[in-house]
Design an enzyme around this catalytic site. Structure first.
Site, PDB file in Angstrom:
ATOM      1  N   ASN A 192       0.868  -1.185   0.000  1.00 46.38           N
ATOM      2  CA  ASN A 192       0.000   0.000   0.000  1.00 46.38           C
ATOM      3  C   ASN A 192       0.900   1.229   0.000  1.00 46.38           C
ATOM      4  O   ASN A 192       1.520   1.545   1.003  1.00 46.38           O
ATOM      5  CB  ASN A 192      -0.890  -0.025   1.256  1.00 46.38           C
ATOM      6  CG  ASN A 192      -1.694   1.254   1.416  1.00 46.38           C
ATOM      7  OD1 ASN A 192      -1.756   2.080   0.502  1.00 46.38           O
ATOM      8  ND2 ASN A 192      -2.316   1.433   2.576  1.00 46.38           N
ATOM      9  N   LYS A 205       0.099   4.273  -0.206  1.00 46.84           N
ATOM     10  CA  LYS A 205      -0.516   5.470   0.379  1.00 46.84           C
ATOM     11  C   LYS A 205      -0.281   6.654  -0.576  1.00 46.84           C
ATOM     12  O   LYS A 205      -0.269   6.450  -1.792  1.00 46.84           O
ATOM     13  CB  LYS A 205       0.034   5.715   1.782  1.00 46.84           C
ATOM     14  CG  LYS A 205      -0.088   4.435   2.645  1.00 46.84           C
ATOM     15  CD  LYS A 205       0.169   4.641   4.087  1.00 46.84           C
ATOM     16  CE  LYS A 205       0.020   3.312   4.824  1.00 46.84           C
ATOM     17  NZ  LYS A 205       0.140   3.456   6.272  1.00 46.84           N
ATOM     18  N   HIS A 230      -9.412   1.314   5.108  1.00 43.82           N
ATOM     19  CA  HIS A 230      -8.112   1.476   5.772  1.00 43.82           C
ATOM     20  C   HIS A 230      -8.290   2.411   6.971  1.00 43.82           C
ATOM     21  O   HIS A 230      -9.109   3.344   6.921  1.00 43.82           O
ATOM     22  CB  HIS A 230      -7.092   2.059   4.783  1.00 43.82           C
ATOM     23  CG  HIS A 230      -5.694   2.028   5.321  1.00 43.82           C
ATOM     24  ND1 HIS A 230      -5.227   2.965   6.201  1.00 43.82           N
ATOM     25  CD2 HIS A 230      -4.689   1.139   5.138  1.00 43.82           C
ATOM     26  CE1 HIS A 230      -3.966   2.660   6.530  1.00 43.82           C
ATOM     27  NE2 HIS A 230      -3.629   1.557   5.892  1.00 43.82           N
ATOM     28  N   GLU A 289      -6.670   4.830   7.951  1.00 43.69           N
ATOM     29  CA  GLU A 289      -6.512   6.256   7.622  1.00 43.69           C
ATOM     30  C   GLU A 289      -7.785   6.812   6.985  1.00 43.69           C
ATOM     31  O   GLU A 289      -8.132   7.973   7.193  1.00 43.69           O
ATOM     32  CB  GLU A 289      -5.281   6.424   6.700  1.00 43.69           C
ATOM     33  CG  GLU A 289      -3.990   6.227   7.496  1.00 43.69           C
ATOM     34  CD  GLU A 289      -2.836   5.642   6.719  1.00 43.69           C
ATOM     35  OE1 GLU A 289      -2.818   5.728   5.479  1.00 43.69           O
ATOM     36  OE2 GLU A 289      -1.921   5.086   7.373  1.00 43.69           O
ATOM     37  N   GLU A 340      -4.875  -4.597  10.884  1.00 39.98           N
ATOM     38  CA  GLU A 340      -3.837  -3.577  11.005  1.00 39.98           C
ATOM     39  C   GLU A 340      -4.045  -2.794  12.301  1.00 39.98           C
ATOM     40  O   GLU A 340      -4.823  -1.826  12.325  1.00 39.98           O
ATOM     41  CB  GLU A 340      -3.900  -2.600   9.828  1.00 39.98           C
ATOM     42  CG  GLU A 340      -3.638  -3.238   8.476  1.00 39.98           C
ATOM     43  CD  GLU A 340      -3.098  -2.227   7.481  1.00 39.98           C
ATOM     44  OE1 GLU A 340      -1.974  -2.432   7.019  1.00 39.98           O
ATOM     45  OE2 GLU A 340      -3.772  -1.228   7.196  1.00 39.98           O
ATOM     46  N   GLY A 357       3.144   2.613  10.672  1.00 38.41           N
ATOM     47  CA  GLY A 357       4.102   3.699  10.464  1.00 38.41           C
ATOM     48  C   GLY A 357       4.854   4.112  11.721  1.00 38.41           C
ATOM     49  O   GLY A 357       5.499   5.154  11.747  1.00 38.41           O
ATOM     50  N   SER A 391       4.028  -1.859  10.227  1.00 35.89           N
ATOM     51  CA  SER A 391       5.485  -1.938  10.355  1.00 35.89           C
ATOM     52  C   SER A 391       6.054  -3.299   9.969  1.00 35.89           C
ATOM     53  O   SER A 391       6.981  -3.797  10.611  1.00 35.89           O
ATOM     54  CB  SER A 391       5.920  -1.522  11.771  1.00 35.89           C
ATOM     55  OG  SER A 391       5.528  -0.188  12.031  1.00 35.89           O
TER      56      SER A 391
HETATM   57  P1  13P Z   1       3.392   0.601   7.578  1.00 33.67           P
HETATM   58  O1  13P Z   1       3.891  -0.704   6.987  1.00 33.67           O
HETATM   59  O2  13P Z   1       4.111   1.801   7.046  1.00 33.67           O
HETATM   60  O3  13P Z   1       3.348   0.538   9.073  1.00 33.67           O
HETATM   61  O4  13P Z   1       1.872   0.779   7.076  1.00 33.67           O
HETATM   62  C1  13P Z   1       0.961  -0.247   7.260  1.00 33.67           C
HETATM   63  C2  13P Z   1      -0.281   0.075   6.512  1.00 33.67           C
HETATM   64  O5  13P Z   1      -1.045   0.934   6.897  1.00 33.67           O
HETATM   65  C3  13P Z   1      -0.536  -0.661   5.270  1.00 33.67           C
HETATM   66  O6  13P Z   1      -1.836  -0.450   4.826  1.00 33.67           O
END
Ligand code: 13P
Length: 263
Positions: A15, A17, A105, A107, A177, A183, A223
């Protein structure tokens, strides 16, 4: 009892983003294509989820270079067409040979106010256009510390799958997640991640049936790095990973896809 894990092909998804413009996206998938081989694709399904503005460029690159990476999107709207300024139709994504769409997601839920009802409508829309939803679920740190992980996560699973048929759910992907691990460099321990993924599978079994629970693929995200992927993948209910930061770098992402070599 659910069938043994080997019946579910692992799915490792990147992903991106809001990273990589379309030039950078083309370079990234080409580099990834050089680093992965036939055996990798036989053992693992690999997908990339670029920003919308990159999707056409990535599609033509994958198709012209014959790179068997699955094309994904990060979101879509639940209506096919109409006066919805700024939204993207699932029909348009299907037309670009997108096969997997991330839905709900954290976010999107936390920053853009997507509710469980909206997420459920999006899951249905993605299925209606012949694509596979990756339904994201996860708890905040405060919810985890208050002992509310199962309530939050399993509630999101139930709401996200409401009104679906068993065969639709069997074809889907659910991504666990934990928000506190996204992140942040913090990963859920493989045991903690397994416990939640196991509960998600059991919930799918309760809502539908055992064959559906055995078929649905469950990813862990938060992560994920080359150093922790093998341990996560060794867990019986973790069938893949949804990778953010580490998927932007083709070297890192290829190492994650090839986790069997570090196991
Ligand atoms: P990270 O791998 O950067 O922690 O992000 C995870 C994520 O939100 C994937 O959709």
């Amino acid at each position: 009892m659910p069938e043994k894990k080997p019946s579910r092909k692992p799915l490792i998804s990147g992903n991106w983003k809001m990273h990589h413009n379309h030039f950078e996206a083309i370079q990234t998938v080409q580099k990834l294509g050089y680093r992965l081989d036939k055996e990798d694709y036989e053992l693992v399904d690999v997908s990339v989820h670029p920003p919308f503005t990159d999707i056409r460029s990535v599609q033509t690159t994958l198709e012209s270079d014959k790179i068997p990476i699955l094309l994904g999107a990060q979101n879509c709207y639940f209506e096919e067409k109409g006066a919805f300024t700024g939204e993207v139709s699932p029909a348009f994504l299907a037309k670009l040979n997108v096969s997997l769409v991330i839905v709900g997601h954290s976010e999107r839920r936390e920053l853009f106010g997507e509710t469980d009802e909206v997420v459920n409508k999006k899951v249905k829309a993605v299925l209606r256009f012949g694509m596979t939803p990756i339904l994201c679920v996860g708890e905040t740190l405060a919810e985890r510390e208050a002992g509310g992980t199962d309530e939050k996560v399993l509630g999101q699973v139930k709401a996200g799958l409401a009104g679906l048929k068993a065969d639709q759910v069997a074809s889907m992907v659910i991504a666990y997640e934990p928000i506190w691990a996204i992140g942040t460099g913090k990963t859920a321990t493989s045991e903690d991640a397994q416990a939640v993924c196991g509960s998600i599978r059991a919930t799918v079994g309760d809502l539908f049936d055992d064959p559906t629970a055995s078929a649905v693929r469950i990813q862990y995200g938060g992560s994920v790095k080359p150093a922790n992927i093998a341990e996560l993948m060794a867990q019986p209910d973790i069938d893949g990973a949804l990778v953010g930061g580490a998927s932007l770098d083709p070297d890192e992402f290829a190492k994650i896809v090839r986790y069997r070599l570090t196991a």
